[in-house]
Design a protein around this motif. Sequence first.
Motif, PDB file in Angstrom:
ATOM      1  N   VAL A 126       0.865  -1.191   0.000  1.00 45.98           N
ATOM      2  CA  VAL A 126       0.000   0.000   0.000  1.00 45.98           C
ATOM      3  C   VAL A 126       0.895   1.232   0.000  1.00 45.98           C
ATOM      4  N   THR A 127       0.697   2.089  -0.979  1.00 44.86           N
ATOM      5  CA  THR A 127       1.472   3.314  -1.069  1.00 44.86           C
ATOM      6  C   THR A 127       0.564   4.513  -0.877  1.00 44.86           C
ATOM      7  N   GLY A 128       0.999   5.431  -0.034  1.00 39.63           N
ATOM      8  CA  GLY A 128       0.263   6.664   0.172  1.00 39.63           C
ATOM      9  C   GLY A 128       0.985   7.864  -0.365  1.00 39.63           C
ATOM     10  N   GLU A 129       2.166   7.661  -0.924  1.00 40.64           N
ATOM     11  CA  GLU A 129       2.969   8.763  -1.439  1.00 40.64           C
ATOM     12  C   GLU A 129       3.019   8.799  -2.963  1.00 40.64           C
ATOM     13  N   GLU A 130       2.774   7.675  -3.612  1.00 37.90           N
ATOM     14  CA  GLU A 130       2.872   7.595  -5.064  1.00 37.90           C
ATOM     15  C   GLU A 130       1.598   6.979  -5.627  1.00 37.90           C
ATOM     16  N   SER A 131       1.479   7.059  -6.926  1.00 39.92           N
ATOM     17  CA  SER A 131       0.387   6.374  -7.602  1.00 39.92           C
ATOM     18  C   SER A 131       0.793   4.932  -7.891  1.00 39.92           C
ATOM     19  N   ALA A 132      -0.185   4.111  -8.198  1.00 35.81           N
ATOM     20  CA  ALA A 132       0.106   2.717  -8.505  1.00 35.81           C
ATOM     21  C   ALA A 132       0.985   2.601  -9.749  1.00 35.81           C
ATOM     22  N   GLY A 133       0.790   3.486 -10.712  1.00 41.08           N
ATOM     23  CA  GLY A 133       1.622   3.457 -11.919  1.00 41.08           C
ATOM     24  C   GLY A 133       3.074   3.755 -11.641  1.00 41.08           C
ATOM     25  N   GLN A 134       3.336   4.693 -10.740  1.00 43.23           N
ATOM     26  CA  GLN A 134       4.728   5.004 -10.405  1.00 43.23           C
ATOM     27  C   GLN A 134       5.416   3.823  -9.730  1.00 43.23           C
ATOM     28  N   VAL A 135       4.698   3.151  -8.844  1.00 46.70           N
ATOM     29  CA  VAL A 135       5.281   1.981  -8.186  1.00 46.70           C
ATOM     30  C   VAL A 135       5.529   0.875  -9.197  1.00 46.70           C
TER      31      VAL A 135
END
Length: 506
Positions: A126-135
């Motif tokens: 789960v990322t709260g700093e980036e978008s799913a595409g960036q990850v």
Amino acid sequence: MAARTKTTAKPRSSYRCTECGAQLLKWVGRCPECNAWGTVEEYGAVPIRTTAAGPVSAPAKPIGQVDGQVATARSTGVPELDRVLGGGLVPGAVVLLAGEPGVGKSTLLLDVAAKAASERHRTLYVTGEESAGQVRLRADRINALSEHLYLAAEQDLGAVLGHIDAVGPGLLVLDSVQTIASAELDGAPGGPAQVREVAGALIRASKERGMATLLVGHVTKDGQIAGPRLLEHLVDVVLSFEGDRHARLRLIRGVKNRYGATDEVGCFELHDEGIVGLADPSGLFLTRRDKPVAGTCLTVTLEGKRPLVAEVQALMVDSQIPSPRRTTSGLESPRIAMILAVVERHGGVKLGKQDIYTATVGGVKLTEPSADLAIALAVASSSTDTPLPNNLVAIGEVGLAGEVRRVTGVQRRLAEAHRLGFTHALVPPDPGKVPAGMKVVEVSDIGEALRAIPGRRPRSKPRQDAAPPADQGARALARARAQAPVPAFPEELMAGWEPVDSDELG
């Protein structure tokens, strides 16, 4: 006798900090929890609560009957991280990994999430700093793709708990805990109250499900973990991710570990294709050269329990300004100033009108006193423009009186140096068991250590035509020094000096 009547105290007004949510019994100008000014407001009466005994989740049993197999650690797929964790991730454990921006926290945990994912143990990132595409772009770059790795971009605590219910992961990675907020609580994400609520909810979910959780934490400008101190008390493991953003080396240190020791260190190398563990990182701290160079000396430092061979460099040039420069990189400035004073006073090396630059190789930071002797030898080598042998290491703490003191783990340090091909060492007295085939010279003070430099001789006797001392006591002391035997240069120390092949240091 008249019966006594039970009176109930009148509820008093209560106050709450709008910044962190702390509850107070009286108004104050500055919140004692978050130190914010003018944020305490009256909001109602203090509720009177009593807690009665309730049902238990499981009956208490003797500790010998508790099954310890359920808390067996599982490997993360990254050996260097397993080393620091004490063997791997324990089901239900909550780990907080904190570090400066850009040090590589997200890259490392994305790699861990992909390697730990399996059909039986899904991983939720789960990322709260980036978008799913960036990850996803980072995952393609570091080859961290797995069909059992699930990715979500959320900033609401309720949504994160919903993803946990839907996926049922064995490992949760949350990047980062300061970006998640609860809608049930006032305040911006990252505030003390929000961090406390988010961490508490995730810890409860981890313990109930037996799900290991990795939380990414931010740090303040002075290197402390951001948020309330309570966060470090709540989690099971606290790890510190260190490293200079301009260097390749990264270190993970254990600050708190309920499942293992905190004296282990994991070494990683950050490059364009991601981050990889280094089982033998000593090669990063050494300069490969064919011939010895003046002003360099090798030492063995201990990072936790791990011995690392590091190189110390010193450069001396004539100063063009009234106050000579003293510049350090990777070393502590107060420690360097003390060593320079000892070298000048007890070693006879004139440093007053010289600009002195000292540094380490590879971005490593040396803070333990065992590097003192190597620093002193590097400075003396630079002052006389006399190189030290390539196959020499120096280990020892230098005192203000010029003595060379013992340090911990001398045998472990010598074993590491011998494994890398070094054949000679300068150490304090009584080093213990020495590796077979390694020549160890014990030095008790800085003078003996400096005489091991090739071509360097003890200071000459005072001239007879020099001005006499002022008083009779000083004259007698000077006469005693002149009559004392001058120790000869120990030529046997240099017998067998041969540079080590650079391939042996890899």
